[in-house]
Design an enzyme around this catalytic site. Structure first.
Site, short mmCIF file in Angstrom:
data_model
loop_
_atom_site.label_atom_id
_atom_site.label_comp_id
_atom_site.label_asym_id
_atom_site.label_seq_id
_atom_site.Cartn_x
_atom_site.Cartn_y
_atom_site.Cartn_z
CG HIS A 79 -7.75 -74.17 -1.38
ND1 HIS A 79 -8.14 -73.01 -0.78
CD2 HIS A 79 -7.43 -75.02 -0.37
CE1 HIS A 79 -8.06 -73.15 0.54
NE2 HIS A 79 -7.62 -74.36 0.81
CD GLU A 81 -10.85 -71.91 -5.17
OE1 GLU A 81 -11.73 -71.30 -4.54
OE2 GLU A 81 -10.24 -72.90 -4.72
CB CYS A 107 -9.63 -69.26 0.99
SG CYS A 107 -8.12 -69.70 0.09
#
Length: 149
Positions: A79, A81, A107
């Site tokens: 992801h 992040e 998430c």
């Protein structure tokens, strides 16, 4: 022409970063900011040296019918992040107390990484279907701030 606010400016940077995404489902960008300086950025996509999903005939999660927001462990990609936090670590950048601008709400997996990385402010443009992430972040004292850009 009116100058954008700092939140608008950094969110636009996250949106530009998302354009590098190789994900077939959703393009996400993240920018870590400390004292109005970009410390690291990331977008969602497969690890270095791994074939992109479009080179594999499509998204594995799509092929087996996994809904958005579920079973992240079945995805080949990292992801945005995660990639931003990894980039900061690789560059030796401290991100303790930083803000993270993300095109989409994190998430659960990313929420836990954000908390342990010491990020203190999360600014997002769009939501994501993961209430557990919101709950975990709230328990850790982190509020998700929605911003328009």
């Amino acid at each position: 022409m009116e100058r954008p606010s700092w939140d608008e400016y950094f969110m636009e940077m996250a949106q530009i970063t998302a354009k590098r995404s190789t994900c077939l489902r959703r393009h996400v960008g993240a920018v870590i900011v400390q004292s109005k300086h970009i410390m690291a950025a990331g977008y969602n996509g497969v690890p270095k040296g791994i074939k992109h999903c479009d080179e594999r005939g499509g998204c594995y999660r799509d092929k087996i019918g996994v809904p958005s927001g579920e079973r992240h462990e079945l995805c080949l990609g990292l992801h945005a992040e995660q990639n931003a936090i990894i980039q900061a670590a690789a560059l030796g950048q401290s991100i303790e107390g930083a803000a993270m601008y993300i095109t989409h709400q994190p998430c659960t997996i990313c929420a836990k990484m954000i908390i342990n990385a010491g990020i203190k402010k999360i600014i997002v443009k769009e939501g994501y279907p993961d209430q557990l992430a919101v709950d975990i972040l709230a328990e850790a004292g982190l509020k998700i701030i929605m911003v328009e850009s």
